[in-house]
Design a protein around this motif. Structure first.
Motif, PDB file in Angstrom:
ATOM      1  N   SER A  59       3.126   9.093  -7.688  1.00 53.47           N
ATOM      2  CA  SER A  59       3.538   9.598  -9.002  1.00 53.47           C
ATOM      3  C   SER A  59       2.805   8.844 -10.093  1.00 53.47           C
ATOM      4  CB  SER A  59       5.049   9.421  -9.211  1.00 53.47           C
ATOM      5  OG  SER A  59       5.382   8.041  -9.265  1.00 53.47           O
ATOM      6  N   ALA A 159      -1.083  11.442 -18.074  1.00 54.04           N
ATOM      7  CA  ALA A 159      -0.355  12.268 -17.106  1.00 54.04           C
ATOM      8  C   ALA A 159      -0.584  13.749 -17.326  1.00 54.04           C
ATOM      9  CB  ALA A 159       1.139  11.955 -17.174  1.00 54.04           C
ATOM     10  N   SER A 181      -0.665  12.196 -13.641  1.00 49.53           N
ATOM     11  CA  SER A 181       0.375  12.858 -12.840  1.00 49.53           C
ATOM     12  C   SER A 181      -0.202  14.103 -12.198  1.00 49.53           C
ATOM     13  CB  SER A 181       1.561  13.252 -13.716  1.00 49.53           C
ATOM     14  OG  SER A 181       2.444  14.105 -13.002  1.00 49.53           O
ATOM     15  N   GLY A 194       0.133  10.994  -8.076  1.00 50.18           N
ATOM     16  CA  GLY A 194      -0.442  10.360  -9.253  1.00 50.18           C
ATOM     17  C   GLY A 194      -1.716   9.615  -8.904  1.00 50.18           C
TER      18      GLY A 194
END
Length: 385
Positions: A59, A159, A181, A194
């Motif tokens: 992640s 992300a 992400s 991630g």
């Protein structure tokens, strides 16, 4: 599209390439080939960003966590983040025992304000986490200059911004560390997942050590030197990510095309503000977002309800972190609520419109027609009252 079919707010584009890579991984990525797809994905990702090191992780949250640990940040330290972002940007600061400090955002980019960042610095400040909100990028020149003057580390939370650019550089390639992400809603997905990227090899090695239960590469088996973490991605996820990365330009083009469809449909609607692109920035538009005119007296929650009733899924603009139950009783949250005027002025009226990679011009037209109808109905009702 049938009348009852819902229009989703987010989702991926999956082709036969992804299916073939994942099938090969689940069939062959075992024994001596266990890390083949990890190695290929990390190498290709580092090359795409023009950075030295890339590390697959489960992640973006774990990527921020490892970044802070590798930087030696802990109890007694402060880390500045924008008040408006998902809690995943802040939670790892809490994990390591440090204190998140909530700075205000820029009126147009909705990203960290360089001026507010500088105003939040204290002798305890160790780092800043600028967030590339909804695929946009903050004024990185200003942020890097302030960080340099005060000796602060930068962890760029990219992300939501794979493929976005600032002055020709890719999002995630700024500062000491960049993090990404690959959640199922993201432009490039591994389902969950991630990536941590950095040009600092010493920091990278420390993060890699902490990722695998504190084991040193090549050391005695099961001989752990520290209590650390289990932050790894599966071969199937890495294979999916590699296939997606090989299609990245196609995915980015679809995101930008969808934004321009929205832009064309909504250009004549008064009181709506769409994602802004600064002259030196090339955003991805991960989430196509509208800010309503506060005079309309229509909040994001009410508009979401009305859109949902008509089979269209939306998301609310992130609430300020200083306002949510997880942080609102902290001293930093109390200070932020008084200071962060832009964050509190914008967020009640922001909505993420359907931005999935399966959006078509027809679907965008349906979303925009529905939005216009709701705004018109609300205006008529307000005028009558």
């Amino acid at each position: 599209m049938s009348f009852m079919e819902r229009i989703p707010v987010a989702g991926p584009s999956i082709t036969q390439k992804e299916i073939d890579y994942v099938t090969d991984a689940v069939t062959n990525a075992w024994y001596g080939n266990a890390n083949v797809y990890h190695d290929r994905f990390e190498k290709a990702f580092a090359e795409y960003l023009s950075v030295r090191n890339a590390m697959t992780l489960p992640s973006c949250t774990s990527a921020i966590h490892l970044s802070l640990l590798a930087l030696g940040i802990g109890p007694g330290d402060e880390v500045i983040i924008p008040d408006v972002t998902w809690i995943a940007s802040a939670a790892p600061i809490t994990y390591v025992g440090a204190t998140p400090v909530f700075a205000d955002i820029d009126e147009r980019t909705w990203c960290l304000s360089g001026k507010s960042f500088e105003a939040c610095i204290t002798p305890k400040t160790r780092a800043v986490i600028p967030v590339d909100l909804y695929g946009n990028i903050p004024d990185m020149d200003a942020i890097e200059e302030v960080a340099r003057q005060h000796g602060l580390a930068i962890v760029e939370d990219a992300a939501e911004a794979i493929g976005s650019e600032y002055k020709g550089r890719k999002a995630g390639s700024f500062g000491d560390v960049g993090v990404f992400s690959f959640h199922g809603s993201k432009t490039l997905t591994t389902g969950e997942g991630g990536m941590l990227v950095t040009n600092d090899t010493k920091l990278f090695e420390r993060a890699r050590f902490l990722r695998d239960h504190g084991r040193k590469p090549g050391d005695k088996m099961f001989f752990n030197h520290e209590v650390a973490y289990k932050y790894k991605m599966s071969s199937m996820q890495a294979a999916l990510g590699l296939a997606q990365l090989e299609r990245i330009e196609e995915l980015l083009e679809q995101k930008r095309r969808t934004f321009h469809w929205y832009e064309e449909e909504l250009k004549d609607v008064e009181g709506l503000t769409l994602n802004y692109a600064a002259p030196n920035t090339k955003p991805v538009y991960w989430m196509i977002t509208v800010i309503l005119d506060p005079k309309s007296d229509l909040t994001k929650e009410r508009l979401m309800e009305k859109m949902s009733e008509r089979h269209i899924d939306c998301r609310p603009f992130f609430h300020p972190l200083s306002s949510i139950p997880a942080y609102r009783d902290t001293e930093q949250a109390r200070v932020a609520r008084a200071r962060n005027q832009v964050s509190y002025r914008i967020t009640p009226y922001g909505l993420n419109l359907p931005s999935a990679l399966n959006m078509t011009k027809e679907r965008v037209g349906i979303v925009c027609a529905t939005l216009k109808d709701i705004l018109s109905e609300n205006a008529s009702r307000s005028a009558a009252s």
